[in-house]
Design a protein around this motif. Structure first.
Motif, short mmCIF file in Angstrom:
data_model
loop_
_atom_site.label_atom_id
_atom_site.label_comp_id
_atom_site.label_asym_id
_atom_site.label_seq_id
_atom_site.Cartn_x
_atom_site.Cartn_y
_atom_site.Cartn_z
N UNK A 20 -48.24 73.83 88.62
CA UNK A 20 -47.32 73.91 87.48
C UNK A 20 -47.49 75.26 86.79
N UNK A 21 -46.38 75.91 86.48
CA UNK A 21 -46.41 77.18 85.75
C UNK A 21 -46.37 76.87 84.26
N UNK A 22 -47.45 77.13 83.52
CA UNK A 22 -47.48 76.80 82.10
C UNK A 22 -46.46 77.57 81.27
N UNK A 23 -45.94 78.64 81.82
CA UNK A 23 -44.95 79.44 81.09
C UNK A 23 -43.66 78.65 80.84
N UNK A 24 -43.36 77.68 81.70
CA UNK A 24 -42.13 76.90 81.55
C UNK A 24 -42.18 76.08 80.27
#
Length: 206
Positions: A20-24
Protein backbone atom coordinates in the motif's frame (compact mmCIF):
# COMPACT_ATOMS: atom_id res chain seq x y z
CA UNK A 1 15.01 -31.88 17.06
CA UNK A 2 15.04 -30.68 13.45
CA UNK A 3 11.74 -29.62 11.93
CA UNK A 4 10.27 -31.43 8.96
CA UNK A 5 10.91 -29.75 5.63
CA UNK A 6 8.01 -27.55 4.54
CA UNK A 7 6.05 -28.88 1.57
CA UNK A 8 3.51 -26.01 1.37
CA UNK A 9 3.71 -22.24 1.66
CA UNK A 10 1.13 -19.93 3.24
CA UNK A 11 1.64 -16.24 2.42
CA UNK A 12 0.02 -13.16 3.93
CA UNK A 13 -1.59 -10.68 1.53
CA UNK A 14 -1.28 -7.15 2.92
CA UNK A 15 2.32 -6.26 3.67
CA UNK A 16 3.75 -9.24 1.79
CA UNK A 17 2.12 -9.89 -1.60
CA UNK A 18 0.19 -6.59 -1.66
CA UNK A 19 1.77 -3.23 -0.88
CA UNK A 20 0.00 0.00 0.00
CA UNK A 21 1.28 3.48 -0.88
CA UNK A 22 0.67 5.67 2.20
CA UNK A 23 0.67 8.76 -0.01
CA UNK A 24 -2.82 7.84 -1.27
CA UNK A 25 -4.47 8.12 2.14
CA UNK A 26 -2.38 11.19 2.95
CA UNK A 27 -3.63 12.95 -0.17
CA UNK A 28 -7.28 12.19 0.66
CA UNK A 29 -6.74 13.47 4.20
CA UNK A 30 -5.23 16.71 2.88
CA UNK A 31 -8.04 17.18 0.36
CA UNK A 32 -10.73 16.81 3.02
CA UNK A 33 -8.92 18.72 5.76
CA UNK A 34 -8.42 15.68 7.96
CA UNK A 35 -5.67 15.08 10.47
CA UNK A 36 -2.81 12.91 9.26
CA UNK A 37 -3.45 9.20 9.73
CA UNK A 38 -7.06 9.51 10.86
CA UNK A 39 -8.47 7.30 8.06
CA UNK A 40 -6.31 4.36 9.08
CA UNK A 41 -6.86 4.95 12.79
CA UNK A 42 -10.64 4.82 12.42
CA UNK A 43 -10.77 2.04 9.83
CA UNK A 44 -8.43 -0.21 11.82
CA UNK A 45 -10.04 0.40 15.21
CA UNK A 46 -10.84 -3.11 16.41
CA UNK A 47 -14.49 -2.42 17.13
CA UNK A 48 -15.08 -1.60 13.47
CA UNK A 49 -12.52 -3.94 11.91
CA UNK A 50 -13.14 -7.22 13.73
CA UNK A 51 -16.74 -7.70 12.49
CA UNK A 52 -15.79 -7.25 8.82
CA UNK A 53 -12.76 -9.55 9.13
CA UNK A 54 -14.96 -12.34 10.47
CA UNK A 55 -17.76 -11.90 7.94
CA UNK A 56 -20.33 -10.52 10.37
CA UNK A 57 -20.66 -7.37 8.27
CA UNK A 58 -19.89 -6.72 4.60
CA UNK A 59 -17.15 -4.51 3.23
CA UNK A 60 -19.79 -1.98 2.21
CA UNK A 61 -21.23 -1.93 5.74
CA UNK A 62 -17.74 -1.46 7.16
CA UNK A 63 -17.14 1.49 4.81
CA UNK A 64 -20.39 3.04 6.08
CA UNK A 65 -19.31 2.55 9.69
CA UNK A 66 -15.95 4.20 9.00
CA UNK A 67 -17.70 7.15 7.34
CA UNK A 68 -20.05 7.49 10.32
CA UNK A 69 -17.09 7.54 12.72
CA UNK A 70 -15.29 10.08 10.53
CA UNK A 71 -18.25 12.47 10.28
CA UNK A 72 -17.41 14.46 13.45
CA UNK A 73 -13.96 15.18 12.00
CA UNK A 74 -15.43 16.41 8.71
CA UNK A 75 -18.63 17.99 9.98
CA UNK A 76 -20.74 16.63 7.13
CA UNK A 77 -21.77 12.97 6.61
CA UNK A 78 -21.81 13.34 2.83
CA UNK A 79 -18.23 14.62 2.76
CA UNK A 80 -17.16 11.93 5.21
CA UNK A 81 -18.64 9.24 2.98
CA UNK A 82 -16.96 10.76 -0.09
CA UNK A 83 -13.59 10.83 1.65
CA UNK A 84 -13.79 7.19 2.71
CA UNK A 85 -14.99 6.02 -0.70
CA UNK A 86 -12.23 7.95 -2.48
CA UNK A 87 -9.66 6.38 -0.15
CA UNK A 88 -11.09 2.90 -0.69
CA UNK A 89 -10.93 3.12 -4.47
CA UNK A 90 -7.20 2.51 -4.23
CA UNK A 91 -6.71 -1.25 -3.85
CA UNK A 92 -2.94 -1.45 -3.46
CA UNK A 93 -0.25 -2.92 -5.69
CA UNK A 94 1.27 -6.36 -6.14
CA UNK A 95 4.91 -6.80 -5.11
CA UNK A 96 6.38 -8.21 -8.35
CA UNK A 97 9.25 -9.99 -6.61
CA UNK A 98 6.90 -11.82 -4.26
CA UNK A 99 4.60 -12.81 -7.13
CA UNK A 100 7.56 -14.11 -9.14
CA UNK A 101 8.64 -16.15 -6.10
CA UNK A 102 5.14 -17.64 -5.70
CA UNK A 103 5.17 -18.66 -9.36
CA UNK A 104 8.61 -20.22 -8.89
CA UNK A 105 7.45 -22.16 -5.83
CA UNK A 106 4.33 -23.46 -7.57
CA UNK A 107 6.35 -24.43 -10.64
CA UNK A 108 8.46 -26.60 -8.31
CA UNK A 109 5.31 -28.48 -7.30
CA UNK A 110 4.85 -26.81 -3.90
CA UNK A 111 1.32 -25.71 -3.01
CA UNK A 112 0.91 -22.03 -2.15
CA UNK A 113 -1.97 -20.55 -0.18
CA UNK A 114 -2.91 -16.97 0.53
CA UNK A 115 -3.57 -16.60 4.26
CA UNK A 116 -5.23 -13.28 4.96
CA UNK A 117 -7.49 -11.37 7.29
CA UNK A 118 -9.76 -9.82 4.69
CA UNK A 119 -13.27 -8.73 3.83
CA UNK A 120 -15.77 -9.99 1.28
CA UNK A 121 -14.05 -7.73 -1.27
CA UNK A 122 -11.03 -10.05 -1.45
CA UNK A 123 -12.05 -11.97 -4.58
CA UNK A 124 -12.70 -8.69 -6.40
CA UNK A 125 -9.32 -7.35 -5.25
CA UNK A 126 -7.54 -10.48 -6.48
CA UNK A 127 -9.25 -10.13 -9.86
CA UNK A 128 -8.45 -6.40 -10.10
CA UNK A 129 -4.80 -7.11 -9.32
CA UNK A 130 -4.64 -9.98 -11.87
CA UNK A 131 -3.99 -12.52 -9.11
CA UNK A 132 -6.86 -14.89 -9.86
CA UNK A 133 -5.34 -18.32 -10.47
CA UNK A 134 -1.94 -17.36 -9.04
CA UNK A 135 -2.53 -19.32 -5.80
CA UNK A 136 -3.64 -22.85 -5.04
CA UNK A 137 -5.95 -21.85 -2.19
CA UNK A 138 -7.21 -18.60 -0.65
CA UNK A 139 -7.98 -18.62 3.07
CA UNK A 140 -10.04 -15.52 3.86
CA UNK A 141 -10.91 -14.82 7.48
CA UNK A 142 -14.28 -13.32 6.54
CA UNK A 143 -15.24 -16.56 4.80
CA UNK A 144 -14.18 -18.97 7.54
CA UNK A 145 -15.35 -16.70 10.37
CA UNK A 146 -12.09 -16.59 12.34
CA UNK A 147 -9.01 -14.41 11.87
CA UNK A 148 -5.29 -14.62 12.44
CA UNK A 149 -3.66 -15.16 14.90
CA UNK A 150 -6.26 -17.68 16.16
CA UNK A 151 -5.15 -21.31 16.13
CA UNK A 152 -8.43 -22.22 14.38
CA UNK A 153 -7.51 -19.96 11.47
CA UNK A 154 -4.26 -21.80 10.86
CA UNK A 155 -5.95 -25.18 11.25
CA UNK A 156 -8.39 -24.18 8.50
CA UNK A 157 -5.52 -22.97 6.31
CA UNK A 158 -3.60 -26.24 6.67
CA UNK A 159 -6.77 -28.19 5.88
CA UNK A 160 -7.27 -26.09 2.73
CA UNK A 161 -3.66 -26.79 1.71
CA UNK A 162 -4.19 -30.48 2.54
CA UNK A 163 -0.89 -30.34 4.43
CA UNK A 164 -0.15 -30.99 8.14
CA UNK A 165 0.91 -27.89 10.09
CA UNK A 166 4.48 -29.13 10.61
CA UNK A 167 4.89 -29.13 6.82
CA UNK A 168 3.57 -25.60 6.21
CA UNK A 169 5.79 -22.51 6.10
CA UNK A 170 3.89 -19.32 6.89
CA UNK A 171 5.10 -15.82 5.95
CA UNK A 172 3.61 -12.67 7.49
CA UNK A 173 4.72 -9.16 8.39
CA UNK A 174 2.99 -9.05 11.80
CA UNK A 175 4.49 -10.52 14.97
CA UNK A 176 1.10 -11.60 16.39
CA UNK A 177 0.34 -13.66 13.29
CA UNK A 178 3.78 -15.27 13.40
CA UNK A 179 3.30 -16.20 17.06
CA UNK A 180 -0.17 -17.62 16.35
CA UNK A 181 1.13 -19.74 13.50
CA UNK A 182 3.88 -21.21 15.66
CA UNK A 183 1.41 -22.04 18.41
CA UNK A 184 -0.63 -23.88 15.77
CA UNK A 185 2.44 -25.93 14.80
CA UNK A 186 3.49 -24.20 11.58
CA UNK A 187 6.94 -22.93 10.71
CA UNK A 188 6.73 -19.15 10.43
CA UNK A 189 8.95 -16.39 9.06
CA UNK A 190 8.55 -12.71 9.94
CA UNK A 191 8.61 -10.86 6.61
CA UNK A 192 10.77 -7.76 6.33
CA UNK A 193 10.98 -7.44 2.54
CA UNK A 194 12.12 -9.11 -0.70
CA UNK A 195 15.66 -9.81 0.63
CA UNK A 196 13.93 -12.51 2.74
CA UNK A 197 13.21 -14.51 -0.41
CA UNK A 198 16.68 -16.02 -0.34
CA UNK A 199 15.96 -17.52 3.10
CA UNK A 200 12.55 -18.78 1.99
CA UNK A 201 14.01 -20.54 -1.03
CA UNK A 202 16.47 -22.31 1.25
CA UNK A 203 13.76 -23.21 3.75
CA UNK A 204 11.62 -24.77 1.03
CA UNK A 205 14.68 -26.48 -0.51
CA UNK A 206 13.52 -26.44 -4.10
Amino acid sequence: MARERATALLVDFDGVLRRWDPAVAAEVEREYGLSSGVLGEIAESWGLLQPVLTGRVSHAEWVSSVADALTPSVGDPTRARAAVEQWQRYRGEVDPEVLAFIREVRAAGIRVGLGTNATDLLDADLAALDLTGELDVVVNSSVIGVHKPAKEYFQAACAALDTPPARVLFVDDEDRAISGARVAGLSAHRWSGPPDLRYLRAALAF
